[in-house]
Enzyme design. Sequence first.
Site, mmCIF file in Angstrom:
data_model
loop_
_atom_site.group_PDB
_atom_site.id
_atom_site.type_symbol
_atom_site.label_atom_id
_atom_site.label_comp_id
_atom_site.label_asym_id
_atom_site.label_seq_id
_atom_site.Cartn_x
_atom_site.Cartn_y
_atom_site.Cartn_z
ATOM 1 N N ASN A 1 50.805 101.346 21.168
ATOM 2 C CA ASN A 1 52.080 100.785 21.643
ATOM 3 C C ASN A 1 51.982 100.288 23.090
ATOM 4 O OD1 ASN A 1 55.493 101.893 22.258
ATOM 5 N ND2 ASN A 1 54.855 99.972 21.345
ATOM 6 N N CYS B 1 49.705 97.201 23.468
ATOM 7 C CA CYS B 1 49.233 95.809 23.329
ATOM 8 C C CYS B 1 49.992 95.065 22.220
ATOM 9 C CB CYS B 1 47.730 95.768 23.046
ATOM 10 S SG CYS B 1 46.709 96.411 24.380
ATOM 11 N N ARG B 2 49.624 95.337 20.951
ATOM 12 C CA ARG B 2 50.121 94.498 19.857
ATOM 13 C C ARG B 2 51.605 94.697 19.568
ATOM 14 N NH1 ARG B 2 45.782 96.575 15.741
ATOM 15 N NH2 ARG B 2 46.090 98.374 17.114
ATOM 16 N N SER B 3 52.047 95.955 19.438
ATOM 17 C CA SER B 3 53.468 96.132 19.033
ATOM 18 C C SER B 3 54.465 95.783 20.142
ATOM 19 C CB SER B 3 53.729 97.516 18.421
ATOM 20 O OG SER B 3 53.428 98.559 19.299
ATOM 21 N N CYS C 1 51.837 99.771 16.321
ATOM 22 C CA CYS C 1 50.381 99.645 16.394
ATOM 23 C C CYS C 1 49.828 101.007 16.790
ATOM 24 C CB CYS C 1 49.965 98.538 17.362
ATOM 25 S SG CYS C 1 50.475 98.811 19.080
ATOM 26 N N ASP D 1 42.932 94.667 16.981
ATOM 27 C CA ASP D 1 43.157 95.424 18.218
ATOM 28 C C ASP D 1 42.422 94.726 19.375
ATOM 29 O OD1 ASP D 1 43.283 97.253 20.225
ATOM 30 O OD2 ASP D 1 42.605 98.957 19.020
HETATM 31 P P1 4NP Z 1 47.418 98.669 20.673
HETATM 32 O O1 4NP Z 1 45.994 98.725 21.433
HETATM 33 O O2 4NP Z 1 47.295 99.600 19.474
HETATM 34 O O3 4NP Z 1 47.533 97.248 20.271
HETATM 35 O O4 4NP Z 1 48.445 99.137 21.671
HETATM 36 C C1 4NP Z 1 45.392 99.933 21.798
HETATM 37 C C2 4NP Z 1 45.765 100.556 22.957
HETATM 38 C C3 4NP Z 1 45.154 101.747 23.319
HETATM 39 C C4 4NP Z 1 44.186 102.298 22.518
HETATM 40 C C5 4NP Z 1 43.811 101.675 21.349
HETATM 41 C C6 4NP Z 1 44.421 100.494 20.982
HETATM 42 N N1 4NP Z 1 43.545 103.519 22.903
HETATM 43 O O5 4NP Z 1 42.665 103.966 22.162
HETATM 44 O O6 4NP Z 1 43.904 104.079 23.948
#
Ligand code: 4NP
Length: 158
Positions: free
Chosen positions: A13, A15-17, A10, A128
């Site tokens: 790295n 939340c989702r992945s 994702c 997200d």
């Molecule tokens: P993820 O979520 O891609 O599911 O891990 C996010 C975590 C952090 C950010 C964006 C999405 N960020 O912009 O810091």
Amino acid sequence: MIEKQLLFVCLGNICRSPGAEAVMRGKVEKSGLSRQIICDSAGIIGFHSGSPADARMQRHAGKRGYKLTSISRQVKPATDFDRFDMIIGMDDQNIVDLNALARTDADRKKIFRMTDFCTQIKYNHVPDPYYGEGDGFELVLDLLEDACSGLIKYLEKP
Ligand code: 4NP
């Protein structure tokens, strides 16, 4: 089944992945396939490298019995495309970014979209949840559980 190594990707790295990695590992263990299906996760960006998964993701996943243990890291194109059999992105931008990192057509063939393995919920991406409320994390987990079940069926096919 011959061993398959899966990398869930994702943006951050956190939340989702890492959620996908934990849900898949949980389902793989229940299916008795821990020796055949190896899971890892990584982010397109390295901003959160070295951090554990987002506390909200850990809490929501924990309520469903999944323990998130991974530490955030950035995708390493030079080694990840060689090591992993499938590199599975969560949304359109992940897929675009992974294709940009791929070095060859063989690399590009390893890129998949998580929601393509869903059989119950009709969604074309895992949204997200980072800037949203708790409902977003529950939707992510619903999608990941559906997709991981489908992914196991896909991998079990001869
Ligand atoms: P993820 O979520 O891609 O599911 O891990 C996010 C975590 C952090 C950010 C964006 C999405 N960020 O912009 O810091």
